[in-house]
Design a protein around this motif. Structure first.
Motif, PDB file in Angstrom:
ATOM      1  N   GLY A  19       0.799  -1.205   0.039  1.00  0.00           N
ATOM      2  CA  GLY A  19      -0.002   0.196   0.046  1.00  0.00           C
ATOM      3  C   GLY A  19       0.858   1.223  -0.053  1.00  0.00           C
ATOM      4  N   ALA A  20       1.975   1.267   0.930  1.00  0.00           N
ATOM      5  CA  ALA A  20       2.795   2.545   0.840  1.00  0.00           C
ATOM      6  C   ALA A  20       3.231   2.787  -0.642  1.00  0.00           C
ATOM      7  N   CYS A  21       3.890   1.643  -0.963  1.00  0.00           N
ATOM      8  CA  CYS A  21       4.464   1.608  -2.373  1.00  0.00           C
ATOM      9  C   CYS A  21       3.556   2.135  -3.535  1.00  0.00           C
ATOM     10  N   LEU A  22       2.272   1.639  -3.517  1.00  0.00           N
ATOM     11  CA  LEU A  22       1.292   2.101  -4.250  1.00  0.00           C
ATOM     12  C   LEU A  22       0.903   3.575  -4.240  1.00  0.00           C
ATOM     13  N   VAL A  23       0.953   4.116  -2.779  1.00  0.00           N
ATOM     14  CA  VAL A  23       0.619   5.670  -2.702  1.00  0.00           C
ATOM     15  C   VAL A  23       1.765   6.464  -3.201  1.00  0.00           C
ATOM     16  N   LEU A  24       2.979   5.978  -2.918  1.00  0.00           N
ATOM     17  CA  LEU A  24       3.909   6.734  -3.353  1.00  0.00           C
ATOM     18  C   LEU A  24       4.115   6.728  -5.123  1.00  0.00           C
ATOM     19  N   LEU A  25       3.844   5.589  -5.637  1.00  0.00           N
ATOM     20  CA  LEU A  25       4.086   5.594  -7.092  1.00  0.00           C
ATOM     21  C   LEU A  25       2.879   6.345  -7.594  1.00  0.00           C
ATOM     22  N   ILE A  26       1.631   6.536  -7.299  1.00  0.00           N
ATOM     23  CA  ILE A  26       0.568   7.139  -7.662  1.00  0.00           C
ATOM     24  C   ILE A  26       0.958   8.705  -7.417  1.00  0.00           C
ATOM     25  N   GLY A  27       1.561   9.022  -6.313  1.00  0.00           N
ATOM     26  CA  GLY A  27       1.528  10.455  -6.019  1.00  0.00           C
ATOM     27  C   GLY A  27       2.958  11.049  -6.908  1.00  0.00           C
ATOM     28  N   ILE A  28       3.887  10.149  -6.934  1.00  0.00           N
ATOM     29  CA  ILE A  28       5.023  10.614  -7.735  1.00  0.00           C
ATOM     30  C   ILE A  28       4.644  10.753  -9.273  1.00  0.00           C
ATOM     31  N   THR A  29       3.866   9.707  -9.602  1.00  0.00           N
ATOM     32  CA  THR A  29       3.730   9.885 -11.159  1.00  0.00           C
ATOM     33  C   THR A  29       2.834  10.938 -11.223  1.00  0.00           C
ATOM     34  N   ALA A  30       1.963  11.264 -10.430  1.00  0.00           N
ATOM     35  CA  ALA A  30       0.868  12.431 -10.528  1.00  0.00           C
ATOM     36  C   ALA A  30       1.563  13.799 -10.397  1.00  0.00           C
ATOM     37  N   ALA A  31       2.767  13.922  -9.605  1.00  0.00           N
ATOM     38  CA  ALA A  31       3.511  15.131  -9.518  1.00  0.00           C
ATOM     39  C   ALA A  31       4.299  15.429 -10.821  1.00  0.00           C
ATOM     40  N   MET A  32       4.932  14.116 -11.386  1.00  0.00           N
ATOM     41  CA  MET A  32       5.909  14.445 -12.409  1.00  0.00           C
ATOM     42  C   MET A  32       4.942  14.686 -13.715  1.00  0.00           C
ATOM     43  N   VAL A  33       3.802  14.163 -13.909  1.00  0.00           N
ATOM     44  CA  VAL A  33       3.059  14.554 -15.126  1.00  0.00           C
ATOM     45  C   VAL A  33       2.302  16.024 -14.997  1.00  0.00           C
ATOM     46  N   THR A  34       2.270  16.456 -13.619  1.00  0.00           N
ATOM     47  CA  THR A  34       1.694  17.876 -13.494  1.00  0.00           C
ATOM     48  C   THR A  34       2.709  18.969 -13.644  1.00  0.00           C
ATOM     49  N   PHE A  35       4.031  18.483 -13.425  1.00  0.00           N
ATOM     50  CA  PHE A  35       5.238  19.345 -13.733  1.00  0.00           C
ATOM     51  C   PHE A  35       5.444  19.412 -15.224  1.00  0.00           C
ATOM     52  N   VAL A  36       5.469  18.070 -15.716  1.00  0.00           N
ATOM     53  CA  VAL A  36       5.764  18.275 -17.153  1.00  0.00           C
ATOM     54  C   VAL A  36       4.807  18.984 -18.019  1.00  0.00           C
ATOM     55  N   VAL A  37       3.506  19.062 -17.611  1.00  0.00           N
ATOM     56  CA  VAL A  37       2.520  19.815 -18.388  1.00  0.00           C
ATOM     57  C   VAL A  37       2.515  21.365 -17.953  1.00  0.00           C
ATOM     58  N   ARG A  38       2.753  21.554 -16.578  1.00  0.00           N
ATOM     59  CA  ARG A  38       2.656  22.990 -16.212  1.00  0.00           C
ATOM     60  C   ARG A  38       3.804  23.627 -16.590  1.00  0.00           C
ATOM     61  N   TYR A  39       5.090  23.263 -16.517  1.00  0.00           N
ATOM     62  CA  TYR A  39       6.411  23.926 -16.747  1.00  0.00           C
ATOM     63  C   TYR A  39       7.000  23.451 -18.088  1.00  0.00           C
ATOM     64  N   HIS A  40       6.140  22.880 -19.158  1.00  0.00           N
ATOM     65  CA  HIS A  40       6.642  22.801 -20.394  1.00  0.00           C
ATOM     66  C   HIS A  40       7.137  23.939 -21.021  1.00  0.00           C
ATOM     67  N   ARG A  41       8.112  23.812 -21.852  1.00  0.00           N
ATOM     68  CA  ARG A  41       8.986  25.191 -22.233  1.00  0.00           C
ATOM     69  C   ARG A  41       8.137  25.985 -22.934  1.00  0.00           C
ATOM     70  N   SER A  42       7.165  25.392 -23.840  1.00  0.00           N
ATOM     71  CA  SER A  42       6.238  25.958 -24.520  1.00  0.00           C
ATOM     72  C   SER A  42       5.191  27.132 -23.688  1.00  0.00           C
ATOM     73  N   ARG A  43       5.080  26.633 -22.441  1.00  0.00           N
ATOM     74  CA  ARG A  43       4.180  27.511 -21.568  1.00  0.00           C
ATOM     75  C   ARG A  43       5.198  28.172 -20.658  1.00  0.00           C
ATOM     76  N   SER A  44       6.207  27.681 -20.374  1.00  0.00           N
ATOM     77  CA  SER A  44       7.181  28.553 -19.348  1.00  0.00           C
ATOM     78  C   SER A  44       8.315  28.798 -19.840  1.00  0.00           C
ATOM     79  N   PRO A  45       8.861  29.460 -20.899  1.00  0.00           N
ATOM     80  CA  PRO A  45      10.212  29.553 -21.586  1.00  0.00           C
ATOM     81  C   PRO A  45      11.000  30.050 -20.666  1.00  0.00           C
ATOM     82  N   GLU A  46      10.701  30.833 -19.553  1.00  0.00           N
ATOM     83  CA  GLU A  46      11.609  31.444 -18.590  1.00  0.00           C
ATOM     84  C   GLU A  46      11.481  30.933 -17.154  1.00  0.00           C
TER      85      GLU A  46
END
Length: 299
Positions: A19-46
């Motif tokens: 259960g702990a590994c599953l929560v960490l997997l989901i949390g880390i994956t969600a954060a990674m996807v969020t950062f990739v989308v939100r801070y993509h170079r086309s959205r935030s060049p600086e």
């Protein structure tokens, strides 16, 4: 209140860590996807932030993993103690693992190639090996323990319901490792008591008991089916192709041949089989005669 069983000790630990590994997997994956989308170079060049540190965040990501690891250690240690501390009143059985079979001895002298146990009663199994390292592994009861020559070791478990449970060797122990499989037969208490008190009559019956005790039936089938060694069914009196002193011969499997094959298994090797049978120096003349009588009746 009944003592905790091995299954009850291990399953919560597994589910907690999973259960702990599953929560960490989901949390880390969600954060990674969020950062990739939100801070993509086309959205935030600086870069949009000049923050160099965040004490609160650093404390959280240090404290939480520490607490999680400590919790895993606590549950793991508690589960380990449950596996090693045998409940009072447990029935004791000695399991002998040898290349490549299991034999089980009970306090009253009864032996078997399967481990018979009563339902609902703790069973302590003393682990013995006369040759190499083996492993006592029963997935249904969540127990796995090495069987090391010269080292005292044990496992214990409780069969909650009647049935047949697989018992494997978990350490590679040679050519016949994959065939080193038997079962734990859990019987209702009255049936187990009746089985334990049964006696095998006659020399032939005693011969079978001796073969089970010394692991012979682990490599030699009694019904004609192929195995690691030659089948014993119909062997007595038959013509057998062998190699002796490096020369191919055809001999009769009589009493003298069988006794020599048991005492000095490397002297004469049956064609098509490997010279891997261990010697049995602790067999008396009476034991050898009983085994030969049993083989003689396997027609």
């Amino acid at each position: 209140m009944h003592p905790i069983t091995t299954t009850e000790a291990i399953d919560p630990v597994f589910m907690f860590i999973f259960g702990a590994c599953l929560v960490l997997l989901i949390g880390i994956t969600a954060a990674m996807v969020t950062f990739v989308v939100r801070y993509h170079r086309s959205r935030s060049p600086e870069p949009t932030s000049r923050v160099e540190n965040n004490l609160r965040l650093e404390v959280v990501w240090t404290l939480l993993p520490t607490l999680l690891v400590l919790a895993m250690f606590y549950y793991g240690w508690a589960g380990y103690l449950a596996l090693r501390n045998v409940p009072e009143g447990a029935m004791e059985v000695t399991a002998t693992a040898r290349m490549w079979s299991w034999s089980f001895s009970y306090a009253n002298g009864r032996t078997a190639t399967k481990l018979y146990v009563p339902v609902g009663k703790p069973v302590k199994v003393e682990l013995v090996s006369p040759d190499v390292v083996h492993g006592f592994y029963v997935p249904a009861f969540r127990v796995k323990r090495d069987v090391v020559p010269g080292m005292k070791n044990h496992v214990w478990f409780v069969a909650d319901k009647a049935g047949s449970y697989d018992l494997f060797c978990s350490q590679y122990c040679g050519t016949g490792h994959s065939a080193m499989i038997t079962t734990i037969e859990a019987l209702p208490a009255p049936e187990f008591a009746a089985w334990l008190q049964q006696e095998t009559a006659g020399a032939a019956g005693n011969g079978r008991t001796l073969m089970e005790k010394h692991g012979c039936v682990g490599c030699h089938s009694l019904d004609g089916s192929p195995s690691i060694g030659p089948t014993l069914k119909g062997l007595f009196g038959s013509q057998v192709k062998v190699t002796k002193d490096g020369k191919p011969l055809t001999v009769t499997a009589d009493r003298a041949f069988l006794i020599e094959s048991i005492r000095e298994p490397m002297a004469t090797v049956v064609e098509g089989f490997q010279p891997i049978m261990p010697a049995n120096p602790d067999l008396s003349k009476e034991d050898l005669e009983a085994i030969v009588e049993f083989i003689k009746e396997l027609k």
